[in-house]
Design a protein around this motif. Structure first.
Motif, PDB file in Angstrom:
ATOM      1  N   GLU A  41      -2.546  15.001  -3.967  1.00 48.95           N
ATOM      2  CA  GLU A  41      -2.792  15.640  -5.258  1.00 48.95           C
ATOM      3  C   GLU A  41      -1.997  16.944  -5.316  1.00 48.95           C
ATOM      4  OE1 GLU A  41      -6.572  17.391  -7.841  1.00 48.95           O
ATOM      5  OE2 GLU A  41      -6.882  15.796  -6.367  1.00 48.95           O
ATOM      6  N   THR A  62      -1.737  -0.974  -4.213  1.00 52.43           N
ATOM      7  CA  THR A  62      -0.813   0.111  -4.541  1.00 52.43           C
ATOM      8  C   THR A  62      -1.512   1.357  -5.065  1.00 52.43           C
ATOM      9  OG1 THR A  62      -0.495  -0.559  -6.849  1.00 52.43           O
ATOM     10  CG2 THR A  62       0.937  -1.592  -5.177  1.00 52.43           C
ATOM     11  N   LYS A  63      -2.637   1.177  -5.751  1.00 52.28           N
ATOM     12  CA  LYS A  63      -3.381   2.265  -6.401  1.00 52.28           C
ATOM     13  C   LYS A  63      -2.582   2.943  -7.521  1.00 52.28           C
ATOM     14  CE  LYS A  63      -6.060   3.276  -2.217  1.00 52.28           C
ATOM     15  NZ  LYS A  63      -6.521   4.329  -1.275  1.00 52.28           N
ATOM     16  N   GLU A 110      -0.444   9.413  -0.084  1.00 54.01           N
ATOM     17  CA  GLU A 110      -1.063   9.751  -1.363  1.00 54.01           C
ATOM     18  C   GLU A 110      -1.614  11.163  -1.278  1.00 54.01           C
ATOM     19  OE1 GLU A 110      -4.855   7.463  -2.034  1.00 54.01           O
ATOM     20  OE2 GLU A 110      -4.070   6.336  -0.314  1.00 54.01           O
ATOM     21  N   LYS A 135      -2.966  13.515  -9.270  1.00 51.79           N
ATOM     22  CA  LYS A 135      -3.023  12.618  -8.122  1.00 51.79           C
ATOM     23  C   LYS A 135      -1.796  11.707  -8.125  1.00 51.79           C
ATOM     24  CE  LYS A 135      -8.069  12.586  -7.912  1.00 51.79           C
ATOM     25  NZ  LYS A 135      -9.301  11.752  -7.973  1.00 51.79           N
ATOM     26  N   TRP A 136      -1.305  11.374  -6.924  1.00 55.81           N
ATOM     27  CA  TRP A 136      -0.100  10.562  -6.832  1.00 55.81           C
ATOM     28  C   TRP A 136      -0.159   9.659  -5.601  1.00 55.81           C
ATOM     29  CZ3 TRP A 136       2.136  11.471  -2.153  1.00 55.81           C
ATOM     30  CH2 TRP A 136       1.908  12.713  -1.557  1.00 55.81           C
ATOM     31  N   VAL A 137       0.675   8.623  -5.643  1.00 58.40           N
ATOM     32  CA  VAL A 137       0.883   7.759  -4.480  1.00 58.40           C
ATOM     33  C   VAL A 137       2.381   7.640  -4.246  1.00 58.40           C
ATOM     34  CG1 VAL A 137      -1.238   6.417  -4.735  1.00 58.40           C
ATOM     35  CG2 VAL A 137       0.849   5.663  -5.917  1.00 58.40           C
ATOM     36  N   ARG A 138       2.760   7.502  -2.985  1.00 56.03           N
ATOM     37  CA  ARG A 138       4.163   7.338  -2.634  1.00 56.03           C
ATOM     38  C   ARG A 138       4.436   5.861  -2.369  1.00 56.03           C
ATOM     39  NH1 ARG A 138       6.148  10.801   2.285  1.00 56.03           N
ATOM     40  NH2 ARG A 138       5.482  12.422   0.814  1.00 56.03           N
ATOM     41  N   GLU A 148       7.269   9.343  -5.556  1.00 54.83           N
ATOM     42  CA  GLU A 148       5.840   9.635  -5.729  1.00 54.83           C
ATOM     43  C   GLU A 148       5.499   9.524  -7.212  1.00 54.83           C
ATOM     44  OE1 GLU A 148       5.488  12.547  -1.816  1.00 54.83           O
ATOM     45  OE2 GLU A 148       5.491  13.446  -3.828  1.00 54.83           O
ATOM     46  N   THR A 204       0.844  -1.191   0.000  1.00 50.11           N
ATOM     47  CA  THR A 204       0.000   0.000   0.000  1.00 50.11           C
ATOM     48  C   THR A 204       0.880   1.242   0.000  1.00 50.11           C
ATOM     49  OG1 THR A 204      -0.128  -0.065   2.416  1.00 50.11           O
ATOM     50  CG2 THR A 204      -1.906  -1.136   1.183  1.00 50.11           C
ATOM     51  N   PRO A 205       0.363   2.361  -0.509  1.00 55.43           N
ATOM     52  CA  PRO A 205       1.160   3.592  -0.543  1.00 55.43           C
ATOM     53  C   PRO A 205       1.550   4.069   0.853  1.00 55.43           C
ATOM     54  CG  PRO A 205      -0.789   3.771  -1.934  1.00 55.43           C
ATOM     55  CD  PRO A 205      -0.959   2.540  -1.112  1.00 55.43           C
ATOM     56  N   VAL A 236      -0.910   8.648 -10.702  1.00 63.29           N
ATOM     57  CA  VAL A 236      -1.773   7.472 -10.817  1.00 63.29           C
ATOM     58  C   VAL A 236      -2.675   7.536 -12.051  1.00 63.29           C
ATOM     59  CG1 VAL A 236      -1.720   7.028  -8.351  1.00 63.29           C
ATOM     60  CG2 VAL A 236      -3.534   8.476  -9.301  1.00 63.29           C
TER      61      VAL A 236
END
Length: 239
Positions: A50, A164-165, A48, A55-58, A63, A44-45, A66
């Motif tokens: 914006e 992870t998204k 996360e 939008k992003w995930v770490r 980062e 999982t991130p 997405v």
């Protein structure tokens, strides 16, 4: 499923029997697999958010956006995936739908021109760092072809609302096929640029990543700069 229909329509004009058999096998795989197949690891991130509408995930120390980039480039060439043999009305509808879901496909020059301030086109090393964070071994990271099957790295990259998204998408590509620059393999494969040149190739070739609908791994290879592929941007974690 539009990618299946497109590939089947092309069979009438294909002269390469091997390519025909590959397309048919991939089409069968698309019918038989689930979009939400779970990953083999639970990742999982770390965070996360914006930034400026992106939008992003770490994941690990990086980062990642997405969503695929969709802006028009200031240099090079890009296009939105649209299959042949459609009426103008059908073509316009498909273009709008694919732009919203998959973004645009870019050649390397265009890909480099669209990176927002504070972000970058991921290097081969950036992709390797992501693969390591998703469980791929160091030996596999440096190899060519499909890797990370045991860790489910490709499956993890495709996870959308869960896990992870990262939401890497099967947006296909544009490439020269028998003298015609055409769209191929949407809903079957996704192809993503890196900024790193393959110095072992005499011609200008850059590393990229490939994910597949039915594959749990991710492929590392190099390709010519004129192909049009998807773009994700990355940056170092802020804190």
């Amino acid at each position: 499923m539009q990618g299946i229909i497109y590939n089947l329509k092309r069979l009438k004009n294909m002269r390469n029997l091997k390519y025909i058999l590959v397309v048919l096998l991939l089409s069968v795989a698309v019918w038989s697999c689930s979009d939400d197949e779970p990953g083999m690891l639970s990742v999982t991130p770390v965070a996360e958010g914006e930034t400026d509408g992106y939008k992003w995930v770490r994941i690990g120390s990086l980062e990642w956006m997405v969503e695929n980039m969709s802006v028009e480039p200031t240099a090079g060439s890009s296009d939105v995936y649209v299959i042949e043999e459609l009426t103008s009305k059908e073509s316009a509808a498909m273009r709008e739908k694919n732009l919203a879901k998959f973004g645009r496909l870019y050649d390397l020059e265009a890909a480099e021109s669209i990176v927002p301030e504070g972000w970058r086109l991921p290097s081969d090393e950036d992709w390797m760092n992501l693969e390591a964070a998703l469980g791929m071994s160091g030996q596999e990271q440096n190899s060519i072809g499909w890797r990370g099957d045991d860790a489910g790295t490709g499956t993890l990259m495709k996870q959308q609302q869960e896990g992870t998204k990262l939401n890497l998408l099967l947006g296909g590509m544009y490439q020269d096929m028998n003298g015609t620059f055409s769209a191929q393999l949407i809903d079957v494969y996704g192809f993503y640029w890196s900024s790193t040149r393959d110095t072992e190739k005499e011609s200008a070739a850059y590393y990229c990543r490939q994910i597949g609908f039915y594959q749990s791994g991710v492929a590392r290879m190099s390709t010519v700069i004129g192909k049009m592929m998807s773009v994700r941007c990355v940056r170092d974690a802020k804190n």
